[in-house]
Design a protein around this motif. Structure first.
Motif, mmCIF file in Angstrom:
data_model
loop_
_atom_site.group_PDB
_atom_site.id
_atom_site.type_symbol
_atom_site.label_atom_id
_atom_site.label_comp_id
_atom_site.label_asym_id
_atom_site.label_seq_id
_atom_site.Cartn_x
_atom_site.Cartn_y
_atom_site.Cartn_z
ATOM 1 N N THR A 91 0.844 -1.208 0.000
ATOM 2 C CA THR A 91 0.000 0.000 0.000
ATOM 3 C C THR A 91 0.874 1.251 0.000
ATOM 4 O O THR A 91 0.613 2.189 -0.768
ATOM 5 C CB THR A 91 -0.950 0.004 1.227
ATOM 6 O OG1 THR A 91 -1.553 -1.274 1.328
ATOM 7 C CG2 THR A 91 -2.030 1.050 1.108
ATOM 8 N N SER A 113 -8.694 1.855 1.091
ATOM 9 C CA SER A 113 -8.207 0.573 1.601
ATOM 10 C C SER A 113 -9.187 0.006 2.621
ATOM 11 O O SER A 113 -9.537 0.668 3.598
ATOM 12 C CB SER A 113 -6.830 0.769 2.239
ATOM 13 O OG SER A 113 -6.291 -0.479 2.579
ATOM 14 N N GLU A 117 -3.996 -4.466 6.369
ATOM 15 C CA GLU A 117 -2.949 -4.921 5.445
ATOM 16 C C GLU A 117 -2.165 -6.094 6.048
ATOM 17 O O GLU A 117 -1.839 -6.081 7.229
ATOM 18 C CB GLU A 117 -1.991 -3.766 5.101
ATOM 19 C CG GLU A 117 -0.937 -4.190 4.091
ATOM 20 C CD GLU A 117 -0.175 -3.032 3.462
ATOM 21 O OE1 GLU A 117 -0.510 -1.859 3.721
ATOM 22 O OE2 GLU A 117 0.757 -3.313 2.689
ATOM 23 N N PHE A 152 -8.250 -1.240 -2.398
ATOM 24 C CA PHE A 152 -7.617 -2.448 -1.857
ATOM 25 C C PHE A 152 -8.620 -3.101 -0.903
ATOM 26 O O PHE A 152 -9.149 -2.417 -0.032
ATOM 27 C CB PHE A 152 -6.391 -2.102 -0.988
ATOM 28 C CG PHE A 152 -5.256 -1.455 -1.720
ATOM 29 C CD1 PHE A 152 -4.165 -2.203 -2.131
ATOM 30 C CD2 PHE A 152 -5.265 -0.096 -1.988
ATOM 31 C CE1 PHE A 152 -3.105 -1.607 -2.786
ATOM 32 C CE2 PHE A 152 -4.204 0.508 -2.641
ATOM 33 C CZ PHE A 152 -3.120 -0.253 -3.048
ATOM 34 N N TRP A 154 -8.502 -6.123 1.742
ATOM 35 C CA TRP A 154 -7.694 -7.165 2.404
ATOM 36 C C TRP A 154 -8.642 -8.125 3.119
ATOM 37 O O TRP A 154 -9.281 -7.758 4.096
ATOM 38 C CB TRP A 154 -6.742 -6.536 3.421
ATOM 39 C CG TRP A 154 -5.704 -5.647 2.805
ATOM 40 C CD1 TRP A 154 -5.826 -4.310 2.550
ATOM 41 C CD2 TRP A 154 -4.409 -6.032 2.341
ATOM 42 N NE1 TRP A 154 -4.691 -3.832 1.953
ATOM 43 C CE2 TRP A 154 -3.783 -4.866 1.818
ATOM 44 C CE3 TRP A 154 -3.699 -7.228 2.312
ATOM 45 C CZ2 TRP A 154 -2.498 -4.877 1.278
ATOM 46 C CZ3 TRP A 154 -2.418 -7.229 1.782
ATOM 47 C CH2 TRP A 154 -1.831 -6.070 1.271
ATOM 48 N N LEU A 159 -6.225 -10.909 -1.309
ATOM 49 C CA LEU A 159 -6.217 -9.457 -1.518
ATOM 50 C C LEU A 159 -6.814 -9.173 -2.887
ATOM 51 O O LEU A 159 -6.467 -9.832 -3.875
ATOM 52 C CB LEU A 159 -4.770 -8.923 -1.457
ATOM 53 C CG LEU A 159 -4.533 -7.509 -2.008
ATOM 54 C CD1 LEU A 159 -5.269 -6.464 -1.190
ATOM 55 C CD2 LEU A 159 -3.041 -7.178 -2.036
ATOM 56 N N ILE A 161 -7.504 -6.018 -5.617
ATOM 57 C CA ILE A 161 -7.252 -4.611 -5.972
ATOM 58 C C ILE A 161 -8.092 -4.282 -7.210
ATOM 59 O O ILE A 161 -7.993 -4.972 -8.229
ATOM 60 C CB ILE A 161 -5.751 -4.344 -6.250
ATOM 61 C CG1 ILE A 161 -4.903 -4.682 -5.029
ATOM 62 C CG2 ILE A 161 -5.533 -2.892 -6.657
ATOM 63 C CD1 ILE A 161 -3.397 -4.505 -5.240
#
Lengths: 218, 161
Positions: A91, A113, A117, A152, A154, A159, A161
């Motif tokens: 990130t 996000s 993460e 993003f 998580w 993950l 994107i």
């Protein structure tokens, strides 16, 4: 069998190219940059001991060129291999790249996000980073838009994107049939090698969306 | 007293900047270009920005910063020589992504000349077209005259600071 051999060869080519790029970037950053900085400080010492103003002015010009060269080498090194990828994570590395992207192409990218993460291997991080870079460059080249969004997500073991723009879009079938879209093929190949998935959606006049999904082990 | 002086300098700069923008627009009209822009090297670094443009189709130019030697403006400033792109992205030096203003403004043909300050290139003027176009030879005199006017205005801004 033949297909497996071709896939193996392209995996080997991409991996060895990445390793070579990393080696050059580190050499630039840790070798050449440091030497240039030593020359820069040496010039400064010489300039401070110069009594002839013409010579001092010439030394200043050389210092300016040296300073510009150090900056160029530093930026080239970061462009080749973002060291933040291994030190601060995906990130942070992408956020840093997006700052550079906005100041290069004038396109503002919103970053969202979701979730916490997680640590992912360098190989997987690099595959995602390069694929995102490719998708963003395609926006700058073809989308004709001033805004883009990167999300993003998580999850526990994966993950995702998503990179989206509301640009002019394109006909995926027509473009991929022409064998001219090497960027799309490269993103697909990188995600395949990393064990992930790549999806592309586009509607003429409405924009384009790419989705990268990658399994991550905790 | 000092504040009044600062205000006068700022007022003077605003007038000069307005004059620069007007000259940029004048150049666009006189050569019938789709886009005209003035790129200037920043006073505190070698980075280059596009502070004055005319005919822009979006606001991307406001965020674009090019490095010395990069992009059409960077190359013109680094070499001090004019540059022509006939049919972007065909036959260009390097990759298309190294020409962000061409991508941002959808330009196909472009002509750029350096802006000189005290004998050194400090900026560039870009005349761009969104279709393939060759600048007529008789436009050269108009371009030269207006670039001289731009150089004079920039010199006055630098001196007032």
């Amino acid at each position: 069998m033949e297909l497996n051999a071709i896939n193996g060869a392209s995996t080997y080519i991409i991996q060895s190219q990445d390793e070579e790029i990393k080696r050059i970037a580190l050499e630039l950053h840790e070798g050449i940059s440091q030497n240039l900085f030593s020359v820069f400080t040496g010039l400064e010492v010489l300039q401070n001991n110069m009594t002839n103003p013409d010579m001092a002015s010439y030394a200043q010009e050389l210092k300016d060129i040296m300073s510009r060269t150090i900056q160029e080498v530093r930026l080239l090194s970061v462009e080749l291999y973002p060291t933040t990828l291994t030190t601060l994570g995906l990130t942070a590395a992408l956020s840093s790249y997006i700052k550079l992207y906005t100041s290069t192409f004038g396109i503002i990218v919103e970053i969202i996000s979701n979730g916490k993460e997680k640590t992912i291997s360098e190989g997987k991080s690099m595959a995602l980073f390069r694929s995102c870079q490719e998708a963003l460059i395609n926006i700058a080249k073809y989308a004709d838009t001033a805004n883009a969004k990167i999300v993003f997500t998580w999850n526990q073991d994966s993950l995702t994107i998503e990179i989206e723009d509301i640009g002019k879009g394109f006909n995926i079938e027509a473009v991929t049939a022409g064998n001219s879209c090497k960027g799309i093929a490269a993103m697909k190949e990188r995600m395949f090698i990393a064990g992930g998935n790549f999806q592309l959606f586009s509607t003429i006049g409405k924009g384009t969306k790419v989705i990268f999904t990658l399994p991550i082990s905790c | 007293m000092l504040l009044r002086k600062v205000c006068l300098v700022m007022e003077c700069n605003v007038q000069l900047e307005e004059a620069l923008l007007a000259t940029c627009k004048e150049l666009q009209v006189k050569v019938s270009s789709d886009f005209t822009g003035i790129a200037l090297q920043q006073s505190n670094s070698t980075d280059i920005k596009w502070p004055f443009v005319a005919g822009n189709c979006n606001e991307k130019y406001k965020f674009i910063t090019v490095r010395y030697g990069k992009g059409i403006a960077g190359k013109v400033i680094a070499t001090g020589s004019p540059m022509t792109i006939e049919h972007f992205p065909d036959n260009i030096i390097g990759k298309s992504i190294e020409y962000p203003i061409m991508l941002a403004e959808n330009l196909i043909s472009a002509y750029a000349r350096p802006i000189m300050l005290n004998g050194r290139p400090k900026g560039a003027v870009l005349i761009g077209f969104r279709k393939k176009y060759t600048i007529q030879q008789n436009a050269d005199e108009v371009i030269k005259t207006l670039i001289e006017k731009i150089e004079d205005l920039i010199k006055r801004i630098y001196n007032s600071n």
